[in-house]
Design a protein around this motif. Structure first.
Motif, PDB file in Angstrom:
ATOM      1  N   PHE A 272     -17.330   8.035  -3.959  1.00  0.00           N
ATOM      2  CA  PHE A 272     -17.999   6.734  -3.993  1.00  0.00           C
ATOM      3  C   PHE A 272     -19.502   6.933  -3.949  1.00  0.00           C
ATOM      4  CE2 PHE A 272     -14.362   4.131  -3.792  1.00  0.00           C
ATOM      5  CZ  PHE A 272     -13.443   4.738  -2.955  1.00  0.00           C
TER       6      PHE A 272
ATOM      7  N   GLU B  17     -16.572  -2.081  -2.456  1.00  0.00           N
ATOM      8  CA  GLU B  17     -16.082  -2.907  -3.570  1.00  0.00           C
ATOM      9  C   GLU B  17     -14.580  -2.799  -3.720  1.00  0.00           C
ATOM     10  OE1 GLU B  17     -19.712  -1.544  -6.348  1.00  0.00           O
ATOM     11  OE2 GLU B  17     -18.001  -2.459  -7.362  1.00  0.00           O
ATOM     12  N   ILE B  18     -14.043  -1.664  -3.309  1.00  0.00           N
ATOM     13  CA  ILE B  18     -12.626  -1.426  -3.592  1.00  0.00           C
ATOM     14  C   ILE B  18     -11.750  -1.818  -2.416  1.00  0.00           C
ATOM     15  CG2 ILE B  18     -10.957   0.397  -3.993  1.00  0.00           C
ATOM     16  CD1 ILE B  18     -12.912   1.645  -5.841  1.00  0.00           C
ATOM     17  N   TYR B  19     -12.145  -1.399  -1.255  1.00  0.00           N
ATOM     18  CA  TYR B  19     -11.306  -1.713  -0.096  1.00  0.00           C
ATOM     19  C   TYR B  19     -11.722  -3.085   0.434  1.00  0.00           C
ATOM     20  CZ  TYR B  19     -10.187   3.184  -0.485  1.00  0.00           C
ATOM     21  OH  TYR B  19      -9.781   4.395  -0.943  1.00  0.00           O
ATOM     22  N   VAL B  20     -11.480  -4.090  -0.415  1.00  0.00           N
ATOM     23  CA  VAL B  20     -12.062  -5.401  -0.131  1.00  0.00           C
ATOM     24  C   VAL B  20     -11.356  -6.098   1.000  1.00  0.00           C
ATOM     25  CG1 VAL B  20     -12.058  -7.713  -1.104  1.00  0.00           C
ATOM     26  CG2 VAL B  20     -13.124  -5.866  -2.334  1.00  0.00           C
TER      27      VAL B  20
ATOM     28  N   LYS C  49      -7.463  -4.671  -6.525  1.00  0.00           N
ATOM     29  CA  LYS C  49      -8.266  -3.646  -5.883  1.00  0.00           C
ATOM     30  C   LYS C  49      -7.542  -3.084  -4.683  1.00  0.00           C
ATOM     31  CE  LYS C  49     -12.679  -5.666  -7.139  1.00  0.00           C
ATOM     32  NZ  LYS C  49     -13.960  -6.150  -6.668  1.00  0.00           N
ATOM     33  N   GLY C  50      -7.775  -1.802  -4.405  1.00  0.00           N
ATOM     34  CA  GLY C  50      -7.162  -1.182  -3.241  1.00  0.00           C
ATOM     35  C   GLY C  50      -6.500   0.115  -3.639  1.00  0.00           C
ATOM     36  N   ASP C  51      -5.860   0.727  -2.663  1.00  0.00           N
ATOM     37  CA  ASP C  51      -5.185   1.976  -2.985  1.00  0.00           C
ATOM     38  C   ASP C  51      -3.700   1.848  -2.718  1.00  0.00           C
ATOM     39  OD1 ASP C  51      -6.057   3.915   0.020  1.00  0.00           O
ATOM     40  OD2 ASP C  51      -5.162   1.941  -0.230  1.00  0.00           O
ATOM     41  N   TYR C  52      -2.943   2.681  -3.359  1.00  0.00           N
ATOM     42  CA  TYR C  52      -1.495   2.577  -3.274  1.00  0.00           C
ATOM     43  C   TYR C  52      -0.885   3.967  -3.403  1.00  0.00           C
ATOM     44  CZ  TYR C  52       3.185   0.887  -3.872  1.00  0.00           C
ATOM     45  OH  TYR C  52       4.510   0.642  -3.680  1.00  0.00           O
ATOM     46  N   TYR C  53       0.156   4.199  -2.619  1.00  0.00           N
ATOM     47  CA  TYR C  53       0.881   5.476  -2.731  1.00  0.00           C
ATOM     48  C   TYR C  53       2.339   5.180  -3.025  1.00  0.00           C
ATOM     49  CZ  TYR C  53       2.618  10.126  -1.782  1.00  0.00           C
ATOM     50  OH  TYR C  53       3.212  11.356  -1.907  1.00  0.00           O
TER      51      TYR C  53
ATOM     52  N   ASN D  12       0.791  -1.232   0.000  1.00  0.00           N
ATOM     53  CA  ASN D  12       0.000   0.000   0.000  1.00  0.00           C
ATOM     54  C   ASN D  12       0.817   1.273   0.000  1.00  0.00           C
ATOM     55  OD1 ASN D  12      -1.768  -2.058   1.908  1.00  0.00           O
ATOM     56  ND2 ASN D  12      -2.911  -0.942   0.360  1.00  0.00           N
TER      57      ASN D  12
ATOM     58  N   GLN E  92      -8.992  -4.990   2.943  1.00  0.00           N
ATOM     59  CA  GLN E  92      -8.168  -4.084   3.724  1.00  0.00           C
ATOM     60  C   GLN E  92      -8.698  -3.864   5.108  1.00  0.00           C
ATOM     61  OE1 GLN E  92      -7.613  -0.490   1.479  1.00  0.00           O
ATOM     62  NE2 GLN E  92      -5.710  -1.327   0.667  1.00  0.00           N
TER      63      GLN E  92
ATOM     64  N   ARG F 224     -18.365   3.422  -8.107  1.00  0.00           N
ATOM     65  CA  ARG F 224     -18.555   2.246  -7.281  1.00  0.00           C
ATOM     66  C   ARG F 224     -18.755   2.621  -5.829  1.00  0.00           C
ATOM     67  NH1 ARG F 224     -17.191  -1.811 -10.661  1.00  0.00           N
ATOM     68  NH2 ARG F 224     -15.533  -1.447 -12.156  1.00  0.00           N
TER      69      ARG F 224
ATOM     70  N   SER G  31      -7.450   1.686  -7.169  1.00  0.00           N
ATOM     71  CA  SER G  31      -7.826   0.814  -8.283  1.00  0.00           C
ATOM     72  C   SER G  31      -9.043  -0.017  -7.920  1.00  0.00           C
ATOM     73  CB  SER G  31      -6.647  -0.106  -8.613  1.00  0.00           C
ATOM     74  OG  SER G  31      -7.099  -1.212  -9.342  1.00  0.00           O
TER      75      SER G  31
ATOM     76  N   TYR H 268      -9.431   4.099 -10.662  1.00  0.00           N
ATOM     77  CA  TYR H 268     -10.644   4.694 -10.104  1.00  0.00           C
ATOM     78  C   TYR H 268     -10.381   6.133  -9.685  1.00  0.00           C
ATOM     79  CZ  TYR H 268     -15.045   5.048  -7.659  1.00  0.00           C
ATOM     80  OH  TYR H 268     -16.300   5.433  -7.273  1.00  0.00           O
TER      81      TYR H 268
END
Lengths: 160, 372, 329
Positions: free
Chosen positions: A62, A153-156, B302-306, A27, A158, A149, B322, B329
């Motif tokens: 979102f 859906e995205i922070y699945v 899926k998820g976020d990244y920096y 991340n 996490q 979205r 993403s 996204y």
């Protein structure tokens, strides 16, 4: 103050379950905090006292409403912290301009591009778009987007 | 348009617009300045004249389609922005480029850093009134532009890195030309020192001018030479090494006072350090492929990244969210000039108009990256 | 030639003939000099900046200035609506006055001097103050903040730098005992004044550079700060006139420096005129060299330099040399 100490402080401000450790390789940050908007100023103050600087403030749109993302970092070692605040549509955020001067422009940009208002901001006007523009471009209902979205859906995977 | 009204204007103060068309604001920047005679009372930087909506564009383009946008944000560090974006997506997706590609990227990135600093040097001295160093700096910069043109196809907005490696291989001409350039630029340091660094008028214009100390720098989120001049040795290449920087040996020049002279000296020394990096990278350049095969359209999980990198102006960052598809996204670019420019609101009041240009130039901002 | 001269003298009388020829000569000299200096500046600038300068028009670009002049003359004279018309039109004309009048008393050689007034030096300095007036007129008339700021700075700078300029000149006058330009040259028959008062010569050159608004003292026209300074609103031939006048003023100052410190037209072997022009243009070359080497001084640094360093230095110099002369005599 090291990251561990700051983590303990933050766990006192928000519930410990909101403080997630993240994998730096996956991340890019070490800590992620899901906070309520009322806790934001205390978190910013704690980061400032620990000697962290503000990397950026932004938002992601979102279906439930935008999530505001704050990122703090330190100069000595990789200690990146992300703070995410889920907002409802039309909800405003407290400004952390008193704590970090850098926030003043970031908040203006978020207001400009997303329409999120910041309470107690000394000078909340548009930054990038002309002052008389009447739209907020980065909202997903504006212009050409590929997907709109929900955050779930995205922070699945996490929610560690 | 500003919402200021003249009720606060006393007899002695008047408002002046520096820009948006002005020889010394680097890019389309407007400084709305309240002056009392020659002294600056307040300054309000007004930006947005170059807002092109890159972040919105990213949401409707594939990751590959966004590649040409990256160098156009900060056109003076185009290779660095390109490299950082590609490295960000690669890390998200788990693509590992071959070592040869990594070393080539580092060489090109550091050449770009030297070119950016040379451009800054010429423009800064020209703002101060000494036109001659501009020609010397641009003469050297032309060499770099020719070298990078040969390998990437463009002189300024490089779209050279690809997901998984680089687009084209480097040949012996490139390596030879780069080594010649390093030797040539090292021979020029004496000229620059005689003409600029030891120039008594230059020193008087820049010493103790525009002091940005550690407190101001951290409050405004400054990075890069501005922060290093204040005494904080924060360089992303050292603190969070990416690509092959962890294997290369270089120093981080820091300053003491945080004035314009310190920022100048740091950039001069950074150029020398970049030359060191290029030399080591060329010495270690391995053979092998220049690109690992990647799917046609990358789909990061899926998820976020920096991802953070060090551009010529400071710490650059890409924040990518993403949703698992081939379209990002959300893509946010964290640019170093953002915080650096904001310091003007605190540093300029109380200084003279002539110092405004001097301080603005010494901070080294590129407005298109702020506007995106 | 001789026949023409005799005819002229016969009809008009020697005095009037001399004046008319002299004035015509001055007009020609001012224009030719300006044309030449523009070319010289571009060449000097080019070579200092590791490039060649104009090369296309004529051999080594000699005809470049003439062609540029034709281009400028053919441009439209834009007078913005909001300016003070009379002053706007008058300023570029007034700025030429010091050069034209000053050249009347400069001794180009033993006999080449239009009028050898017994207050020659005073005349030159009196008229060089018109420079300030013209810049102020130009800056004020343009009715624009940038121009006004440029004009204000120029007034302060010129008025301040006149003081050490005149103080060093007084040091020279102590030796030559006369304001007559030819006497000043003759007083350097044995040795040039620069040899035994080098500090005065240095101060004079610095002040002359400041008086003519040359870098590093070119704040009034600071291009990168005030866009154009006092000449922001001028275009076409009016703009050109300001610059031609600047070059003419540089010539005057260099000519005065040559006369005061470097022995004027005196020199072995070559005719006086040649020596005079050689020395003057050498000084002008040094002025140009300085311009392209140094960045600009900040305005308060410039004023501090004058009031706190140059004026005390000039005063001390004056007192010391007065004492020395008293002892020697």
């Amino acid at each position: 103050m090291s990251l561990e100490d700051l983590k303990k402080e933050l766990e006192e401000i928000v519930e410990p379950s909101s403080v997630h450790t993240r994998d730096y390789d996956r991340n890019g940050c070490l800590l992620e905090i899901r906070a309520e908007r009322s806790r934001l100023l205390s978190i910013a103050q704690a980061a400032r006292d620990a000697g962290f600087f503000l990397e950026f403030i932004t938002a992601v749109d979102f279906t439930e409403g935008p999530i505001a993302v704050y990122q703090f970092n330190e100069c000595n070692a990789v200690s990146r912290i992300q703070v995410k605040v889920q907002l409802a549509r039309g909800e405003s955020l407290p400004s952390i301009g008193r704590v970090y001067d850098a926030a003043l422009w970031y908040e203006r940009e978020v207001f400009d591009l997303f329409g999120i208002r910041f309470d107690n901001h000394p000078d909340l006007r548009r930054l990038l778009l002309p002052e008389d523009a009447d739209f907020h471009p980065l909202l997903k209902e504006y212009g050409k987007v590929h997907a709109f979205r929900s955050a779930r859906e995205i922070y699945v995977d996490q929610d560690a | 348009m500003s919402t200021r009204t003249p009720e606060t204007v006393t007899e002695h103060t008047f408002y002046l617009n520096l820009g948006p068309q002005h020889p010394s604001t680097h890019g389309v920047l407007r400084l709305f300045v309240k002056l009392d005679g020659e002294y600056v009372m307040e300054v309000d930087p007004i930006i947005g004249y170059g807002h092109r909506g890159h972040e919105k564009m990213a949401e409707s383009h594939f990751y590959e389609q966004f590649l040409p946008n990256t160098p156009r944000m900060d056109y003076l560090s185009g290779m660095l922005f390109n490299h950082a974006y590609v490295a960000a997506v690669e890390k998200m997706t788990g693509i590992k480029p071959p070592p040869r590609a990594e070393y080539i990227r580092v060489v090109c990135a550091e050449l770009n850093r030297v070119a950016s600093h040379l451009m800054w040097l010429g423009a800064y001295l020209m703002d101060l009134g000494g036109v001659t160093p501009f020609f010397y700096a641009f003469d050297d910069r032309e060499n770099i532009l020719d070298i990078l043109d040969r390998v990437s196809g463009s002189r300024l907005t490089y779209n050279y890195c690809r997901f998984g490696g680089v687009a084209r291989d480097v040949d012996d001409t490139f390596i030879g030309a780069t080594r010649d350039f390093i030797k040539r630029l090292r021979g020029r340091w004496k000229d620059y020192n005689n003409l600029v660094t030891k120039n008594v008028i230059f020193i008087h214009r820049t010493r103790d001018v525009g002091v940005i100390d550690k407190d101001i720098a951290l409050r405004f989120g400054c990075t890069g030479p501005v922060l290093r001049a204040a005494g904080v040795p924060y360089d992303v290449r050292r603190v969070e090494p990416y690509s092959v920087y962890s294997e290369l040996d270089f120093e981080i020049p820091t300053g003491v006072n945080g004035d314009a002279l310190d920022r100048y000296m740091i950039r001069l020394r950074e150029m020398e350090q970049s030359l060191r990096i290029i030399e080591q990278a060329l010495d270690r350049l391995p053979g092998g492929p220049i690109r690992t095969p990647t799917p046609n359209k990358v789909r990061p999980p899926k998820g976020d990244y920096y991802f953070a990198a060090e551009s010529a102006r400071g710490a650059l960052g890409y924040y990518i969210v993403s949703d698992g598809s081939e379209y990002p996204y959300r893509l946010k670019v964290r640019v170093p000039s953002y915080g650096n420019l904001q310091t003007l609101t605190e540093v300029l009041p109380g200084t003279l108009v002539a110092d405004t240009i001097c301080i603005l130039g010494s901070i080294d901002i590129v407005v298109p990256e702020i506007d995106r | 030639m001789n026949a023409a001269w005799h005819y002229l003298v016969g009809t008009l009388g020697p005095d009037l003939a001399r004046i008319i020829l002299g004035l015509v000569g001055i007009l020609v000299l001012v224009q030719l000099n300006a044309v030449f200096l523009v070319w010289l500046e571009r060449k000097v600038a080019g070579h200092i900046q590791a490039r060649l300068g104009p090369m296309e028009v004529g051999p080594h670009g000699i005809l470049q200035t003439i062609v540029d002049g034709i281009k400028l003359v053919s441009k439209e004279l834009i007078t913005p609506r909001h300016v003070d018309r009379k002053l706007f039109v008058l300023a570029p004309i007034v700025v030429f006055l010091p050069a034209m009048v000053g050249l009347v008393v400069i001794p180009f050689s033993r006999h080449l001097q239009v009028r050898d007034l017994n207050v020659g030096l005073l005349l030159i300095f009196a008229f060089s103050s018109f420079n300030v007036l013209a810049i102020l007129m130009g800056g004020w008339a343009a009715n624009n903040k940038y121009s006004l700021m440029g004009a204000i700075r120029s007034v302060a700078q010129n008025v301040a730098y006149e003081i050490p300029l005149l103080l060093t000149v007084v040091s020279v006058l102590l030796w030559s005992d006369s304001l007559r330009m030819s006497s000043i040259v003759n007083s350097q028959a044995q040795v040039w004044n620069v040899v035994w008062m080098p500090v005065a010569a240095l101060i004079f050159m610095i002040c002359a550079t400041a008086e003519t608004n040359r870098a590093p003292f070119d704040i009034p026209e600071a291009e990168s700060e005030l866009v154009g300074g006092f000449h922001t609103e001028y275009s076409g031939m009016r703009f050109a006139l300001f610059f031609l006048a600047e070059y003419s003023n540089i010539f005057i100052e260099a000519a005065v420096a040559t006369t005061l410190f470097f022995g004027g037209w005196r020199g072995p072997l070559l005719p006086g005129v040649v020596w005079f022009f050689l020395k003057t243009y050498a000084l002008i070359f040094v002025v140009m060299w300085v311009r392209w080497t140094f960045p600009r001084l900040r305005f308060d640094q410039l004023m501090n330099f004058c009031w706190k360093i140059l004026i005390p230095a000039a005063l001390i110099h004056l007192v010391v040399y007065a004492g020395i002369l008293e002892l020697v005599k």
